[in-house]
Design a protein around this motif. Structure first.
Motif, PDB file in Angstrom:
ATOM      1  N   SER A   1       0.845  -1.193   0.000  1.00 23.11           N
ATOM      2  CA  SER A   1       0.000   0.000   0.000  1.00 23.11           C
ATOM      3  C   SER A   1       0.879   1.241   0.000  1.00 23.11           C
ATOM      4  N   LEU A   2       0.495   2.235  -0.795  1.00 26.32           N
ATOM      5  CA  LEU A   2       1.242   3.493  -0.840  1.00 26.32           C
ATOM      6  C   LEU A   2       0.515   4.603  -0.092  1.00 26.32           C
ATOM      7  N   PHE A   3      -0.800   4.686  -0.289  1.00 26.73           N
ATOM      8  CA  PHE A   3      -1.592   5.770   0.313  1.00 26.73           C
ATOM      9  C   PHE A   3      -2.953   5.196   0.669  1.00 26.73           C
ATOM     10  N   SER A   4      -3.323   5.266   1.945  1.00 24.43           N
ATOM     11  CA  SER A   4      -4.580   4.676   2.419  1.00 24.43           C
ATOM     12  C   SER A   4      -5.402   5.726   3.159  1.00 24.43           C
ATOM     13  N   TYR A   5      -6.622   5.963   2.646  1.00 23.23           N
ATOM     14  CA  TYR A   5      -7.540   6.965   3.196  1.00 23.23           C
ATOM     15  C   TYR A   5      -8.827   6.225   3.531  1.00 23.23           C
ATOM     16  N   ALA A   6      -9.081   6.060   4.829  1.00 24.44           N
ATOM     17  CA  ALA A   6     -10.241   5.277   5.265  1.00 24.44           C
ATOM     18  C   ALA A   6     -11.207   6.146   6.059  1.00 24.44           C
TER      19      ALA A   6
ATOM     20  N   ASP B   1     -13.288   1.317   4.408  1.00 23.41           N
ATOM     21  CA  ASP B   1     -11.838   1.295   4.694  1.00 23.41           C
ATOM     22  C   ASP B   1     -10.997   1.634   3.460  1.00 23.41           C
ATOM     23  N   ASN B   2     -11.505   1.342   2.257  1.00 22.33           N
ATOM     24  CA  ASN B   2     -10.772   1.709   1.035  1.00 22.33           C
ATOM     25  C   ASN B   2     -11.448   2.890   0.334  1.00 22.33           C
ATOM     26  N   GLU B   3     -11.651   3.950   1.097  1.00 19.33           N
ATOM     27  CA  GLU B   3     -12.297   5.152   0.547  1.00 19.33           C
ATOM     28  C   GLU B   3     -11.438   5.714  -0.591  1.00 19.33           C
TER      29      GLU B   3
ATOM     30  N   LEU C   1       0.288   6.419   5.443  1.00 23.29           N
ATOM     31  CA  LEU C   1       1.292   5.942   4.494  1.00 23.29           C
ATOM     32  C   LEU C   1       1.907   4.677   5.066  1.00 23.29           C
ATOM     33  N   GLY C   2       2.125   3.683   4.226  1.00 27.46           N
ATOM     34  CA  GLY C   2       2.882   2.510   4.632  1.00 27.46           C
ATOM     35  C   GLY C   2       2.076   1.291   5.022  1.00 27.46           C
ATOM     36  N   GLN C   3       0.768   1.470   5.243  1.00 24.26           N
ATOM     37  CA  GLN C   3      -0.096   0.329   5.568  1.00 24.26           C
ATOM     38  C   GLN C   3      -1.417   0.470   4.828  1.00 24.26           C
ATOM     39  N   GLU C   4      -2.093  -0.657   4.660  1.00 21.27           N
ATOM     40  CA  GLU C   4      -3.424  -0.645   4.068  1.00 21.27           C
ATOM     41  C   GLU C   4      -4.435  -0.917   5.173  1.00 21.27           C
ATOM     42  N   GLN C   5      -5.376   0.000   5.366  1.00 28.23           N
ATOM     43  CA  GLN C   5      -6.337  -0.123   6.462  1.00 28.23           C
ATOM     44  C   GLN C   5      -7.462  -1.090   6.079  1.00 28.23           C
ATOM     45  N   ASP C   6      -7.719  -2.060   6.968  1.00 29.99           N
ATOM     46  CA  ASP C   6      -8.898  -2.911   6.813  1.00 29.99           C
ATOM     47  C   ASP C   6      -9.949  -2.545   7.842  1.00 29.99           C
ATOM     48  N   ALA C   7      -9.640  -1.541   8.645  1.00 30.96           N
ATOM     49  CA  ALA C   7     -10.581  -0.961   9.593  1.00 30.96           C
ATOM     50  C   ALA C   7     -10.133   0.490   9.756  1.00 30.96           C
TER      51      ALA C   7
ATOM     52  N   GLY D   1      -6.339  -2.503  11.470  1.00 31.14           N
ATOM     53  CA  GLY D   1      -6.623  -3.717  10.710  1.00 31.14           C
ATOM     54  C   GLY D   1      -5.582  -4.003   9.647  1.00 31.14           C
ATOM     55  N   PHE D   2      -4.311  -3.844   9.999  1.00 34.25           N
ATOM     56  CA  PHE D   2      -3.251  -3.976   8.997  1.00 34.25           C
ATOM     57  C   PHE D   2      -2.882  -5.433   8.729  1.00 34.25           C
ATOM     58  N   ASP D   3      -2.496  -5.718   7.496  1.00 38.76           N
ATOM     59  CA  ASP D   3      -1.867  -6.979   7.122  1.00 38.76           C
ATOM     60  C   ASP D   3      -0.412  -6.627   6.796  1.00 38.76           C
ATOM     61  N   VAL D   4       0.551  -7.156   7.565  1.00 35.84           N
ATOM     62  CA  VAL D   4       1.954  -6.759   7.357  1.00 35.84           C
ATOM     63  C   VAL D   4       2.428  -7.091   5.943  1.00 35.84           C
ATOM     64  N   TYR D   5       1.769  -8.064   5.290  1.00 31.46           N
ATOM     65  CA  TYR D   5       2.200  -8.440   3.930  1.00 31.46           C
ATOM     66  C   TYR D   5       1.620  -7.522   2.855  1.00 31.46           C
ATOM     67  N   ASN D   6       0.919  -6.469   3.293  1.00 25.41           N
ATOM     68  CA  ASN D   6       0.564  -5.362   2.389  1.00 25.41           C
ATOM     69  C   ASN D   6       1.311  -4.081   2.784  1.00 25.41           C
ATOM     70  N   SER D   7       2.258  -4.212   3.707  1.00 23.47           N
ATOM     71  CA  SER D   7       2.973  -3.028   4.204  1.00 23.47           C
ATOM     72  C   SER D   7       4.005  -2.559   3.186  1.00 23.47           C
ATOM     73  N   PHE D   8       4.349  -1.282   3.297  1.00 21.13           N
ATOM     74  CA  PHE D   8       5.363  -0.702   2.418  1.00 21.13           C
ATOM     75  C   PHE D   8       6.722  -0.774   3.095  1.00 21.13           C
ATOM     76  N   SER D   9       7.751  -1.058   2.296  1.00 13.64           N
ATOM     77  CA  SER D   9       9.124  -1.016   2.779  1.00 13.64           C
ATOM     78  C   SER D   9       9.940  -0.291   1.718  1.00 13.64           C
ATOM     79  N   GLY D  10      10.709   0.709   2.129  1.00 10.47           N
ATOM     80  CA  GLY D  10      11.456   1.526   1.173  1.00 10.47           C
ATOM     81  C   GLY D  10      11.329   2.994   1.532  1.00 10.47           C
ATOM     82  N   GLU D  11      11.334   3.855   0.515  1.00 11.11           N
ATOM     83  CA  GLU D  11      11.313   5.298   0.736  1.00 11.11           C
ATOM     84  C   GLU D  11      10.104   5.936   0.062  1.00 11.11           C
ATOM     85  N   LEU D  12       9.493   6.883   0.774  1.00  9.11           N
ATOM     86  CA  LEU D  12       8.352   7.646   0.237  1.00  9.11           C
ATOM     87  C   LEU D  12       8.632   9.135   0.375  1.00  9.11           C
ATOM     88  N   ALA D  13       8.188   9.909  -0.610  1.00  9.60           N
ATOM     89  CA  ALA D  13       8.399  11.362  -0.579  1.00  9.60           C
ATOM     90  C   ALA D  13       7.328  12.060  -1.420  1.00  9.60           C
ATOM     91  N   ASP D  14       7.298  13.375  -1.314  1.00 13.65           N
ATOM     92  CA  ASP D  14       6.473  14.238  -2.179  1.00 13.65           C
ATOM     93  C   ASP D  14       5.003  13.824  -2.191  1.00 13.65           C
TER      94      ASP D  14
END
Length: 202
Positions: free
Chosen positions: A46-51, A56-58, A131-137, A141-154
Motif C-alpha cells: 500500500s502506498l496511500f490509504s484513506y479510510a 476502509d478503502n475510501e 502511508l505505509g499500511q493498508e487499512q482494513d478498519a 486492521g493492517f496486514d503486514v504483507y501489504n505493508s510498504f518497505s522503502g522510501e516515500l516522498a512528495d
C-alpha cells in the motif's frame, strides 16, 4: 517542511506507518493524490490509504505487483498496467472526479489511458490517512504483507482534479497549488520504525 527529505520504512514486512493530518471540511467530489516511492518490493504493498468509518478503502493507492497499480475509490478499484520499474524512484498521481466517474493515472509525468470508477460517489471527509499500511478498519486492521518497505516522498492530496500542466509540475517538483496535504507543510505522526532522512539523489 519535508522538502528534499524522505520517509524511510526500514523493515520488511513492517507494522510501521505514518499518520497524516488533513483539514477536510466536506466530502470530496474530486481529488488528486501524488507521491514518489522507491522500493524493491515485489509483493503487494500500500502506498496511500484513506479510510472512513463507513469504508476502509475510501481512497487507496495500492501496488499488487511490480507491473500494476490499483486506484480504489469507495471500495471499488481500477487497475493500471505499467512497465516494471528499473529500480528507480516512481512518481505517481491519481485523480478522480465524481461527476464523470473518470479516473486518471500518471506515472513519471505521463498519463495512462483513463478509466471509469464510481460515478456520482462522494468520498467521506472524516478520514484516517496513512502511508505505509493498508487499512482494513478505520485507522487499523493492517496486514503486514501489504505493508510498504522503502522510501516515500512528495506526498500531496488535493480536493480537485489537477490539469495536465500541474500533473507534470508535480512530477518535476515545481510550484503547485495549495493542497489539503502538502509535502512542504505536512502535519504527520510516525508510528513505529520509520525514519526521516535527506533524499540521496534528485
Amino acid at each position: 517542511d519535508l522538502y528534499r527529505k524522505v520517509f524511510v520504512f526500514r523493515k520488511d514486512p513492517s507494522d510501521a506507518y505514518v499518520l497524516l493530518r488533513a483539514k477536510l471540511e466536506q466530502p470530496l467530489q474530486n481529488f488528486t493524490v501524488c507521491l514518489r516511492s522507491y522500493t524493491d518490493l515485489t509483493r503487494p504493498h500500500s502506498l496511500f490509504s484513506y479510510a472512513t468509518k463507513a469504508q476502509d478503502n475510501e481512497i487507496l493507492l495500492f501496488k499488487p505487483k511490480p507491473s500494476e497499480y490499483r486506484l480504489y475509490v469507495g471500495g471499488k478499484f481500477v487497475t493500471f498496467r505499467v512497465p516494471e520499474g528499473h529500480g528507480d524512484w516512481e512518481h505517481v498521481c491519481a485523480s478522480w472526479e465524481s461527476a464523470t466517474g473518470v479516473a486518471e493515472f500518471w506515472l513519471n509525468g505521463k498519463p495512462w489511458p483513463r478509466k471509469g470508477l464510481q460515478r456520482g460517489y462522494m468520498v467521506g471527509a472524516e478520514a484516517a490517512i496513512l502511508l505505509g499500511q493498508e487499512q482494513d478498519a478505520f485507522g487499523g486492521g493492517f496486514d503486514v504483507y501489504n505493508s510498504f518497505s522503502g522510501e516515500l516522498a512528495d506526498v500531496y492530496l488535493w480536493d480537485a482534479g489537477l490539469s495536465p500542466d500541474k500533473m507534470r509540475a508535480a512530477y518535476q517538483s515545481l510550484r503547485l497549488p495549495p493542497a489539503i496535504l502538502a509535502w512542504k507543510n505536512l502535519s504527520y505522526e510516525v508510528k513505529g520504525d520509520v525514519v526521516v532522512k535527506p533524499r540521496l539523489r534528485e
